[in-house]
Design a protein around this motif. Structure first.
Motif, PDB file in Angstrom:
ATOM      1  N   ASP A 118     -27.391  16.018  16.343  1.00  0.00           N
ATOM      2  CA  ASP A 118     -26.110  15.926  17.044  1.00  0.00           C
ATOM      3  C   ASP A 118     -26.150  14.864  18.145  1.00  0.00           C
ATOM      4  N   THR A 183     -11.873  21.583   9.041  1.00  0.00           N
ATOM      5  CA  THR A 183     -12.509  21.730  10.349  1.00  0.00           C
ATOM      6  C   THR A 183     -12.752  20.359  10.965  1.00  0.00           C
ATOM      7  N   GLU A 184     -12.520  20.243  12.259  1.00  0.00           N
ATOM      8  CA  GLU A 184     -12.667  18.954  12.938  1.00  0.00           C
ATOM      9  C   GLU A 184     -14.100  18.432  12.853  1.00  0.00           C
ATOM     10  N   GLY A 185     -14.242  17.124  13.050  1.00  0.00           N
ATOM     11  CA  GLY A 185     -15.554  16.468  13.020  1.00  0.00           C
ATOM     12  C   GLY A 185     -15.453  15.118  12.344  1.00  0.00           C
ATOM     13  N   THR A 243     -10.202  23.974  14.732  1.00  0.00           N
ATOM     14  CA  THR A 243     -11.249  23.420  15.574  1.00  0.00           C
ATOM     15  C   THR A 243     -12.599  24.001  15.152  1.00  0.00           C
ATOM     16  N   LYS A 244     -13.649  23.424  15.692  1.00  0.00           N
ATOM     17  CA  LYS A 244     -14.982  23.959  15.421  1.00  0.00           C
ATOM     18  C   LYS A 244     -15.104  25.383  15.943  1.00  0.00           C
ATOM     19  N   ARG A 247     -13.513  27.765  13.551  1.00  0.00           N
ATOM     20  CA  ARG A 247     -14.314  27.980  12.334  1.00  0.00           C
ATOM     21  C   ARG A 247     -15.517  28.864  12.636  1.00  0.00           C
ATOM     22  N   GLN A 258     -23.844  26.685  10.732  1.00  0.00           N
ATOM     23  CA  GLN A 258     -23.300  26.575  12.092  1.00  0.00           C
ATOM     24  C   GLN A 258     -23.776  25.291  12.760  1.00  0.00           C
ATOM     25  N   ILE A 261     -21.821  22.363  11.500  1.00  0.00           N
ATOM     26  CA  ILE A 261     -20.484  22.312  12.099  1.00  0.00           C
ATOM     27  C   ILE A 261     -20.548  21.675  13.488  1.00  0.00           C
ATOM     28  N   LEU A 262     -21.590  22.003  14.245  1.00  0.00           N
ATOM     29  CA  LEU A 262     -21.701  21.542  15.615  1.00  0.00           C
ATOM     30  C   LEU A 262     -22.264  20.128  15.732  1.00  0.00           C
ATOM     31  N   SER A 264     -22.261  16.228  15.440  1.00  0.00           N
ATOM     32  CA  SER A 264     -21.235  15.188  15.436  1.00  0.00           C
ATOM     33  C   SER A 264     -21.867  13.841  15.767  1.00  0.00           C
TER      34      SER A 264
END
Length: 300
Positions: A118, A183-185, A243-244, A247, A258, A261-262, A264
């Motif tokens: 990330d 989901t955003e990203g 949004t994350k 989700r 997870q 998802i986090l 970026s």
């Protein structure tokens, strides 16, 4: 140039086609009957072997270069280690210990931009220190080191071709973005033809020895914007979005999911561009054009 394609799957088949078209001699290696049939249907030579089995690899003819593109099939970290770490070591030894005039002097290992971890949406490139955040990406990071350092012990120059998310024929996955929720990203992508084309380019031009070369197109895109762009192209309503945090609140994700998802980041292809590669599909707009036409014709 004779090239062994170890794990000749989605990208490997296209790479073999491109190498053949340019007058080279690719040899695809798969262990299953279906895999061998796919290589033969693509029009180049096949050898049935398990890339993690040293004895099996003796059946592969002498080559000038190896491309290690084997897959763990989406399984967990243990399966990934068996392929990417143990299998890569085995392949390096099997080819590197051949008589000197017969052994290859070049290895390309296909990795993943997932090893970056990330970066809170910041840019990363081939020189950015990696920070793997899952057991599987830790395995991939270890394999990168093997490709660059262990291969050198056998007189083989390693290159890490670090792929972003692959897409292309049979892998457009349009419905997940057209139907949502999205989901955003950020999405970092490369079309299959460029994933193969970049490796072909590095081999043909004898570039990238001892380097990590990030293989990703010119434009990372935010998932919400990408989904809306697809919907507009297909004449559909924009899909629902979340949004994350929304989700994650569903509570149905595994710990690795997870973390994904986090995670970026935006991946840059500066080094590949510096070396002179020209993309067939420089952004998602060119790469998804055929898919959009197919969906709009009702062939999703």
């Amino acid at each position: 140039m004779r090239v062994a394609l170890l794990g000749c799957g989605y990208v490997g088949l296209e790479l073999g086609r491109q190498l053949s078209a340019n007058g080279h001699h690719p040899i695809g290696i798969r262990r299953s009957d279906d895999g061998i049939a796919a290589i033969e249907a693509a029009g180049f030579d096949a050898v049935q072997a398990d890339v993690t089995d040293r004895d099996d690899l003796q059946a592969v003819p002498d080559v000038d270069a190896i491309v290690f593109a084997a897959s763990s099939g989406g399984r967990g970290a243990d399966a990934a280690r068996e392929i990417y770490v143990d299998g890569l070591r085995t392949a390096i030894e099997a080819f590197g210990e051949r008589d000197s005039p017969s052994k290859p002097d070049r290895l390309v290992y296909t990795s993943s931009t997932g090893v970056h971890g990330d970066h809170d949406g910041d840019w990363v490139d081939s020189e950015t220190p990696i920070e793997p955040t899952t057991p599987k990406t830790e395995v991939l990071a270890e394999a990168e080191q093997i490709a660059l350092e262990y291969s050198a012990e056998f007189g083989i120059d390693g290159t890490v071709a670090r792929y972003a998310g692959l897409y292309g024929p049979d892998r457009y996955r349009l419905q997940r973005y057209l139907e949502g929720p999205v989901t955003e990203g950020y999405l970092n992508m490369v079309h299959r033809d460029d994933a193969a084309g970049a490796v072909r380019f590095l081999l043909e031009e004898d570039l990238g020895r001892g380097e990590v070369v990030q293989i990703v197109d010119d434009e990372p895109v935010e998932k919400w914007a990408f989904a809306d762009w697809l919907a507009d192209g297909c004449g559909r309503e924009h899909p629902p979005k979340r949004t994350k945090a929304e989700r994650l609140a569903d509570g149905d994700l595994s710990e690795p999911a997870q973390r994904r998802i986090l995670t970026s980041k935006r991946c840059a292809n500066d080094r590949l561009r510096e070396l002179g590669y020209e993309f067939s599909y420089p952004t998602f707009r060119e790469g998804y054009r055929a898919a959009i036409e197919s969906v709009c014709d009702g062939e999703s």
